[in-house]
Motif scaffolding. Structure first.
Motif, PDB file in Angstrom:
ATOM      1  N   UNK A  43      33.085 -42.376  -6.845  1.00  0.00           N
ATOM      2  CA  UNK A  43      32.269 -42.320  -5.642  1.00  0.00           C
ATOM      3  C   UNK A  43      30.917 -41.718  -5.993  1.00  0.00           C
ATOM      4  N   UNK A  44      29.866 -42.235  -5.365  1.00  0.00           N
ATOM      5  CA  UNK A  44      28.523 -41.696  -5.534  1.00  0.00           C
ATOM      6  C   UNK A  44      28.263 -40.720  -4.391  1.00  0.00           C
ATOM      7  N   UNK A  45      27.881 -39.506  -4.740  1.00  0.00           N
ATOM      8  CA  UNK A  45      27.642 -38.462  -3.745  1.00  0.00           C
ATOM      9  C   UNK A  45      26.147 -38.159  -3.712  1.00  0.00           C
ATOM     10  N   UNK A  46      25.525 -38.293  -2.555  1.00  0.00           N
ATOM     11  CA  UNK A  46      24.083 -38.074  -2.438  1.00  0.00           C
ATOM     12  C   UNK A  46      23.774 -37.222  -1.225  1.00  0.00           C
ATOM     13  N   UNK A  47      22.632 -36.557  -1.264  1.00  0.00           N
ATOM     14  CA  UNK A  47      22.236 -35.721  -0.135  1.00  0.00           C
ATOM     15  C   UNK A  47      21.883 -36.575   1.078  1.00  0.00           C
ATOM     16  N   UNK A  48      21.274 -37.725   0.841  1.00  0.00           N
ATOM     17  CA  UNK A  48      20.963 -38.687   1.888  1.00  0.00           C
ATOM     18  C   UNK A  48      21.670 -40.006   1.581  1.00  0.00           C
ATOM     19  N   UNK A  49      21.930 -40.839   2.579  1.00  0.00           N
ATOM     20  CA  UNK A  49      22.490 -42.160   2.284  1.00  0.00           C
ATOM     21  C   UNK A  49      21.591 -42.905   1.295  1.00  0.00           C
ATOM     22  N   UNK A  50      22.188 -43.648   0.379  1.00  0.00           N
ATOM     23  CA  UNK A  50      21.416 -44.308  -0.671  1.00  0.00           C
ATOM     24  C   UNK A  50      20.286 -45.177  -0.105  1.00  0.00           C
ATOM     25  N   UNK A  77      26.454 -54.564  -5.771  1.00  0.00           N
ATOM     26  CA  UNK A  77      27.407 -53.950  -6.701  1.00  0.00           C
ATOM     27  C   UNK A  77      27.457 -52.433  -6.501  1.00  0.00           C
ATOM     28  N   UNK A  78      26.275 -51.850  -6.309  1.00  0.00           N
ATOM     29  CA  UNK A  78      26.223 -50.402  -6.096  1.00  0.00           C
ATOM     30  C   UNK A  78      26.853 -50.032  -4.763  1.00  0.00           C
ATOM     31  N   UNK A  79      26.607 -50.843  -3.768  1.00  0.00           N
ATOM     32  CA  UNK A  79      27.126 -50.583  -2.432  1.00  0.00           C
ATOM     33  C   UNK A  79      28.651 -50.677  -2.379  1.00  0.00           C
ATOM     34  N   UNK A  80      29.226 -51.420  -3.320  1.00  0.00           N
ATOM     35  CA  UNK A  80      30.679 -51.564  -3.348  1.00  0.00           C
ATOM     36  C   UNK A  80      31.376 -50.242  -3.642  1.00  0.00           C
ATOM     37  N   UNK A  81      30.638 -49.305  -4.247  1.00  0.00           N
ATOM     38  CA  UNK A  81      31.209 -47.981  -4.485  1.00  0.00           C
ATOM     39  C   UNK A  81      31.048 -47.130  -3.244  1.00  0.00           C
ATOM     40  N   UNK A  82      32.002 -46.267  -3.015  1.00  0.00           N
ATOM     41  CA  UNK A  82      31.930 -45.394  -1.857  1.00  0.00           C
ATOM     42  C   UNK A  82      30.765 -44.430  -2.025  1.00  0.00           C
ATOM     43  N   UNK A  83      29.962 -44.294  -0.976  1.00  0.00           N
ATOM     44  CA  UNK A  83      28.860 -43.329  -0.978  1.00  0.00           C
ATOM     45  C   UNK A  83      29.169 -42.223   0.023  1.00  0.00           C
ATOM     46  N   UNK A  84      29.083 -40.978  -0.435  1.00  0.00           N
ATOM     47  CA  UNK A  84      29.347 -39.851   0.447  1.00  0.00           C
ATOM     48  C   UNK A  84      28.076 -39.010   0.563  1.00  0.00           C
ATOM     49  N   UNK A  85      27.718 -38.664   1.783  1.00  0.00           N
ATOM     50  CA  UNK A  85      26.563 -37.809   1.984  1.00  0.00           C
ATOM     51  C   UNK A  85      26.800 -36.987   3.254  1.00  0.00           C
ATOM     52  N   UNK A  86      26.197 -35.790   3.385  1.00  0.00           N
ATOM     53  CA  UNK A  86      25.397 -35.151   2.341  1.00  0.00           C
ATOM     54  C   UNK A  86      26.279 -34.536   1.257  1.00  0.00           C
ATOM     55  N   UNK A  87      25.629 -34.017   0.200  1.00  0.00           N
ATOM     56  CA  UNK A  87      26.355 -33.395  -0.904  1.00  0.00           C
ATOM     57  C   UNK A  87      27.302 -32.313  -0.402  1.00  0.00           C
TER      58      UNK A  87
END
Length: 310
Positions: A43-50, A77-87
């Protein structure tokens, strides 16, 4: 389960669109290579949504996505991974930000700091030399409680794993695979897998309940502390030295507090387990005694600082 923490400091920097396009291509390829090792757990974890980020100053990611079909495919392809925000939403400790602060070149860094605290992997856009590296040095400031109850602000330098291009995946591949196979996400899992993960650590039965009841904010810190104790004891030669060469801070209790550190072992004998390692946030303690004949240590307490007055 690799958590990829986005290094927000590497985004939104001055650079021309061609440089930004190359950086995004490298970034997406690197992240995808990690996901290939553990697709369901990455999963990609970011402070703001990508989608709210700027790749470079004045160049939002939405503009990059729409600039050509190849970029749109990379985004999918990147969007297929789960994105979690904020950190902060994935940090297991609500008060972690109050106890720890990480700086890079005098700037507070959330993603890089979270990657270190969570024993994860930072991911950066390779637009400047600072991020063309498999590891980044950070200054850490930590507020911790001493044995006498006073609060101390400590400063040290730590290294965090970093990824910005595919060659870095090769450098971290062994860790990525190990984290997938050996990751523990609860105190109960630590107890159940203790023999495999920590062969030189002997846990008293009383620690089963302590680990099972371990709060989520302490699972990662306890796991990391146990790993450092295991590594130190595994390299220990009792005939050559009275104690292992500790890889984390280990100190004895003072004479007064030693009275609170007596516990009964498996043979019914009482011993003083006054040596202890620390973990944060808060006054976390692991109390143990040395077993030189077995080249091991025996753990008697895992949890908050022993407070007989409470």
């Amino acid at each position: 389960m690799p958590l990829l923490f986005l290094n927000e400091k590497s985004w939104g920097m001055p650079c021309d669109p061609a440089c930004a396009d190359r950086a995004m291509s490298d970034f997406v390829d690197a992240v995808r290579a990690v996901a290939a090792e553990d697709r369901t757990g990455t999963a990609v974890v970011s402070e703001l949504p990508l989608k709210a980020l700027e790749i470079a100053e004045g160049y939002p990611i939405t503009k990059w996505i729409g600039s050509n079909p190849r970029n749109h495919a990379r985004w999918q392809r990147l969007r297929a991974l789960q994105n979690r925000s904020p950190v902060r939403s994935v940090l297991p400790a609500e008060d972690a930000a109050d106890h720890l602060e990480y700086h890079h070149r005098e700037t507070v860094v959330l993603g890089l700091g979270a990657a270190h605290f969570m024993d994860g992997l930072a991911v950066s856009l390779p637009v400047v030399p600072d991020w063309h590296t498999p590891s980044v040095l950070l200054h850490r400031r930590e507020l911790s409680e001493s044995d006498d109850g006073s609060l101390t602000l400590t400063h040290d330098i730590v290294s965090v794993r970093n990824l910005s291009a595919q060659p870095h995946v090769d450098e971290h591949r062994a860790w990525i695979r190990q984290s997938r196979l050996h990751a523990v996400t609860s105190g109960r899992a630590i107890w159940e897998r203790r023999a495999d993960l920590y062969p030189h650590l002997d846990f008293l039965p009383r620690t089963e309940e302590q680990l099972t009841a371990l709060g989520p904010h302490w699972v990662v810190p306890v796991r990391r502390c146990l790993e450092k104790l295991e590594e130190a004891v595994g390299a220990w030669e009792p005939a050559a030295s009275a104690e292992p060469e500790w890889l984390t801070k280990v100190t004895p209790e003072g004479e007064t507090r030693k009275r609170e550190c007596w516990f009964t072992d498996l043979d019914g004998a009482k011993h003083c387990y006054h040596l202890h390692a620390r973990f944060t946030p808060g006054p976390g303690r692991i109390h143990f005694r040395l077993l030189p004949t077995k080249r091991a240590i025996q753990l008697a307490h895992i949890g908050s600082k022993i407070r007989p007055d409470l």
